[in-house]
Design a protein around this motif. Structure first.
Motif, PDB file in Angstrom:
ATOM      1  N   THR A 146      18.393 -13.510  -9.331  1.00  0.00           N
ATOM      2  CA  THR A 146      19.217 -14.213 -10.407  1.00  0.00           C
ATOM      3  C   THR A 146      18.079 -15.558  -9.996  1.00  0.00           C
ATOM      4  OG1 THR A 146      20.550 -12.224 -10.530  1.00  0.00           O
ATOM      5  CG2 THR A 146      20.519 -14.653 -11.828  1.00  0.00           C
ATOM      6  N   ALA A 147      17.710 -15.999 -10.923  1.00  0.00           N
ATOM      7  CA  ALA A 147      16.793 -17.018 -11.260  1.00  0.00           C
ATOM      8  C   ALA A 147      16.216 -17.393 -11.992  1.00  0.00           C
ATOM      9  CB  ALA A 147      16.414 -17.650  -9.303  1.00  0.00           C
ATOM     10  N   ALA A 148      15.592 -19.217 -12.516  1.00  0.00           N
ATOM     11  CA  ALA A 148      14.516 -18.946 -13.000  1.00  0.00           C
ATOM     12  C   ALA A 148      13.605 -18.999 -12.638  1.00  0.00           C
ATOM     13  CB  ALA A 148      14.566 -20.352 -14.505  1.00  0.00           C
ATOM     14  N   TYR A 149      12.467 -17.860 -13.321  1.00  0.00           N
ATOM     15  CA  TYR A 149      11.295 -18.204 -12.214  1.00  0.00           C
ATOM     16  C   TYR A 149       9.575 -19.163 -13.305  1.00  0.00           C
ATOM     17  CZ  TYR A 149      12.615 -14.427  -9.045  1.00  0.00           C
ATOM     18  OH  TYR A 149      13.612 -14.408  -8.319  1.00  0.00           O
ATOM     19  N   TYR A 150       9.110 -20.075 -11.923  1.00  0.00           N
ATOM     20  CA  TYR A 150       8.437 -20.615 -12.959  1.00  0.00           C
ATOM     21  C   TYR A 150       6.722 -20.389 -12.151  1.00  0.00           C
ATOM     22  CZ  TYR A 150      12.011 -23.323 -14.200  1.00  0.00           C
ATOM     23  OH  TYR A 150      13.826 -23.209 -14.644  1.00  0.00           O
ATOM     24  N   CYS A 151       5.965 -20.729 -12.971  1.00  0.00           N
ATOM     25  CA  CYS A 151       4.699 -20.737 -12.157  1.00  0.00           C
ATOM     26  C   CYS A 151       4.303 -21.895 -11.753  1.00  0.00           C
ATOM     27  CB  CYS A 151       3.207 -19.223 -13.193  1.00  0.00           C
ATOM     28  SG  CYS A 151       3.087 -19.944 -15.048  1.00  0.00           S
ATOM     29  N   HIS A 152       2.435 -22.456 -11.513  1.00  0.00           N
ATOM     30  CA  HIS A 152       2.299 -23.314 -10.674  1.00  0.00           C
ATOM     31  C   HIS A 152       0.992 -23.581 -10.542  1.00  0.00           C
ATOM     32  CE1 HIS A 152       2.172 -26.225  -7.706  1.00  0.00           C
ATOM     33  NE2 HIS A 152       2.700 -26.992  -8.626  1.00  0.00           N
ATOM     34  N   VAL A 153       0.506 -24.809 -10.954  1.00  0.00           N
ATOM     35  CA  VAL A 153      -0.998 -24.944  -9.842  1.00  0.00           C
ATOM     36  C   VAL A 153      -1.552 -26.451  -9.878  1.00  0.00           C
ATOM     37  CG1 VAL A 153      -1.588 -25.081 -12.725  1.00  0.00           C
ATOM     38  CG2 VAL A 153      -2.768 -23.760 -10.402  1.00  0.00           C
ATOM     39  N   ILE A 154      -1.588 -26.617  -9.204  1.00  0.00           N
ATOM     40  CA  ILE A 154      -1.992 -27.898  -9.393  1.00  0.00           C
ATOM     41  C   ILE A 154      -3.661 -28.307  -9.379  1.00  0.00           C
ATOM     42  CG2 ILE A 154      -2.639 -29.905  -7.053  1.00  0.00           C
ATOM     43  CD1 ILE A 154      -0.328 -28.839  -5.301  1.00  0.00           C
ATOM     44  N   HIS A 155      -3.994 -28.843 -10.504  1.00  0.00           N
ATOM     45  CA  HIS A 155      -4.994 -29.206 -11.212  1.00  0.00           C
ATOM     46  C   HIS A 155      -5.080 -30.566 -10.958  1.00  0.00           C
ATOM     47  CE1 HIS A 155      -8.458 -29.617 -13.736  1.00  0.00           C
ATOM     48  NE2 HIS A 155      -7.560 -30.244 -14.996  1.00  0.00           N
ATOM     49  N   ARG A 156      -6.166 -31.198 -10.093  1.00  0.00           N
ATOM     50  CA  ARG A 156      -6.443 -32.801  -9.837  1.00  0.00           C
ATOM     51  C   ARG A 156      -5.445 -33.849  -9.405  1.00  0.00           C
ATOM     52  NH1 ARG A 156     -10.547 -33.484 -15.455  1.00  0.00           N
ATOM     53  NH2 ARG A 156     -11.840 -32.499 -14.954  1.00  0.00           N
ATOM     54  N   GLY A 157      -4.974 -32.685  -8.789  1.00  0.00           N
ATOM     55  CA  GLY A 157      -4.314 -33.810  -8.109  1.00  0.00           C
ATOM     56  C   GLY A 157      -2.369 -33.468  -8.470  1.00  0.00           C
ATOM     57  N   GLN A 158      -2.411 -32.801  -9.467  1.00  0.00           N
ATOM     58  CA  GLN A 158      -1.320 -33.139 -10.434  1.00  0.00           C
ATOM     59  C   GLN A 158      -0.568 -31.507 -10.238  1.00  0.00           C
ATOM     60  OE1 GLN A 158      -1.151 -35.155 -14.118  1.00  0.00           O
ATOM     61  NE2 GLN A 158      -2.619 -35.880 -13.840  1.00  0.00           N
ATOM     62  N   ASN A 159       0.468 -31.574 -10.570  1.00  0.00           N
ATOM     63  CA  ASN A 159       1.559 -29.930 -10.366  1.00  0.00           C
ATOM     64  C   ASN A 159       1.865 -29.969 -11.813  1.00  0.00           C
ATOM     65  OD1 ASN A 159       2.177 -29.645  -8.156  1.00  0.00           O
ATOM     66  ND2 ASN A 159       3.231 -31.619  -7.776  1.00  0.00           N
TER      67      ASN A 159
END
Length: 114
Positions: free
Chosen positions: A89-102
């Motif tokens: 049980t949690a909030a799920y987040y997708c993530h990518v690093i683009h040009r050094g930024q999250n």
């Protein structure tokens, strides 16, 4: 960069759920994409990663139960979760690093009832 997550909901313990994350405004095929989760009162933790070359890695707590995949034609990453436990049980987040930024998706809530 925009990440749109979906697919969360309420599921019974032992059940399955599939999350999706659709990316826009990036060359999707070039990037590793992650799923993180954050339970109430806990730090955000990495759940799974799929690289641009389709290599995958998982947190020990979800190995054998979760599967991450990607569809480069639809710019979408999917997290299939099975044998769910209350501790998932949690909030799920997708993530990518683009040009050094999250960059993060808005989060989708998964609640596993015992």
């Amino acid at each position: 960069v925009q990440l749109q997550a979906s697919g969360g909901g309420l599921v019974q313990s032992g059940g399955s759920l599939t999350l999706s994350c659709t990316a826009s405004r990036i060359m999707f095929t070039h990037y590793d994409i992650d799923w993180y989760r954050q339970a109430p009162g806990r730090q955000r933790e990495l759940v799974a990663t799929i690289s641009s070359s389709f290599n995958t890695n998982y947190a020990d707590s979800v190995k054998g139960r979760f599967t991450i995949s990607r569809d480069n034609y639809r710019d979408t990453v999917t997290l299939h979760m099975s044998s769910l436990k209350s501790e998932d049980t949690a909030a799920y987040y997708c993530h990518v690093i683009h040009r050094g930024q999250n960059f993060w998706g808005q989060g989708t809530l998964v609640t596993v009832s015992s």
